[in-house]
Scaffold this motif. Structure first.
Motif, PDB file in Angstrom:
ATOM      1  N   MET A   1      46.241 -68.673 -36.091  1.00  0.00           N
ATOM      2  CA  MET A   1      46.851 -69.761 -36.819  1.00  0.00           C
ATOM      3  C   MET A   1      45.850 -70.893 -37.032  1.00  0.00           C
ATOM      4  O   MET A   1      45.771 -71.454 -38.119  1.00  0.00           O
ATOM      5  CB  MET A   1      48.077 -70.230 -36.021  1.00  0.00           C
ATOM      6  N   LEU A   2      45.084 -71.193 -35.993  1.00  0.00           N
ATOM      7  CA  LEU A   2      44.086 -72.249 -36.096  1.00  0.00           C
ATOM      8  C   LEU A   2      43.015 -71.885 -37.120  1.00  0.00           C
ATOM      9  O   LEU A   2      42.560 -72.729 -37.884  1.00  0.00           O
ATOM     10  CB  LEU A   2      43.450 -72.510 -34.728  1.00  0.00           C
ATOM     11  N   PHE A   3      42.627 -70.620 -37.145  1.00  0.00           N
ATOM     12  CA  PHE A   3      41.627 -70.161 -38.110  1.00  0.00           C
ATOM     13  C   PHE A   3      42.121 -70.355 -39.536  1.00  0.00           C
ATOM     14  O   PHE A   3      41.376 -70.800 -40.410  1.00  0.00           O
ATOM     15  CB  PHE A   3      41.288 -68.688 -37.858  1.00  0.00           C
TER      16      PHE A   3
ATOM     17  N   LEU B   1      40.449 -72.744 -42.346  1.00  0.00           N
ATOM     18  CA  LEU B   1      40.025 -72.175 -43.616  1.00  0.00           C
ATOM     19  C   LEU B   1      40.602 -72.961 -44.790  1.00  0.00           C
ATOM     20  O   LEU B   1      39.891 -73.285 -45.743  1.00  0.00           O
ATOM     21  CB  LEU B   1      40.453 -70.707 -43.697  1.00  0.00           C
ATOM     22  N   ILE B   2      41.874 -73.301 -44.704  1.00  0.00           N
ATOM     23  CA  ILE B   2      42.514 -74.060 -45.783  1.00  0.00           C
ATOM     24  C   ILE B   2      41.924 -75.467 -45.877  1.00  0.00           C
ATOM     25  O   ILE B   2      41.576 -75.936 -46.965  1.00  0.00           O
ATOM     26  CB  ILE B   2      44.041 -74.103 -45.560  1.00  0.00           C
TER      27      ILE B   2
ATOM     28  N   ALA C   1      38.512 -79.385 -48.605  1.00  0.00           N
ATOM     29  CA  ALA C   1      37.471 -80.398 -48.468  1.00  0.00           C
ATOM     30  C   ALA C   1      36.300 -80.121 -49.408  1.00  0.00           C
ATOM     31  O   ALA C   1      35.795 -81.028 -50.078  1.00  0.00           O
ATOM     32  CB  ALA C   1      36.985 -80.459 -47.018  1.00  0.00           C
ATOM     33  N   VAL C   2      35.871 -78.884 -49.480  1.00  0.00           N
ATOM     34  CA  VAL C   2      34.772 -78.531 -50.374  1.00  0.00           C
ATOM     35  C   VAL C   2      35.186 -78.717 -51.833  1.00  0.00           C
ATOM     36  O   VAL C   2      34.415 -79.225 -52.649  1.00  0.00           O
ATOM     37  CB  VAL C   2      34.296 -77.077 -50.111  1.00  0.00           C
TER      38      VAL C   2
END
Length: 102
Positions: free
Chosen positions: A1-3, A7-8, A13-14
């Motif tokens: 879940m943290l991954f 990722l999102i 941000a990018v």
């Protein structure tokens, strides 16, 4: 879940950074060679991973039935790698079509 959350958040941000950056299209030509190298490496990784999974399932299927990892984990990883490669190829083609990489 943290991954998934990381990722999102990283993708958003990018994306925000790119949309707020002032750059010339001619400057994007400098990323063409690294982009081709990364795309090629992603394709090779997908093909080699597929080959590895086929070989493991043929010659040592017991490796898929361990405590930590099962065959769904391998297949999920391979699907994620394949999707990432497909999205990278789509982005590369769109950049080439729009004249960014020419």
């Amino acid at each position: 879940m943290l991954f998934a959350v990381m990722l999102i958040v990283g993708t958003v941000a990018v994306s925000l950074m790119i949309t707020r950056t002032d750059f010339q299209l001619s400057e994007l030509k400098f990323v063409f060679i690294p982009e081709v190298a990364i795309l090629f490496s992603m394709g090779v990784a997908v093909v080699m991973s597929t080959f590895l999974i086929i070989r493991i399932s043929t010659y040592a299927p017991q490796l898929f039935h361990t405590q930590d990892v099962g065959s769904p984990t391998f297949i999920t990883g391979l699907l994620c790698m394949g999707l990432g490669t497909i999205f990278a190829l789509i982005g590369f083609k769109r950049g080439s079509i729009k004249g960014i990489m020419n």
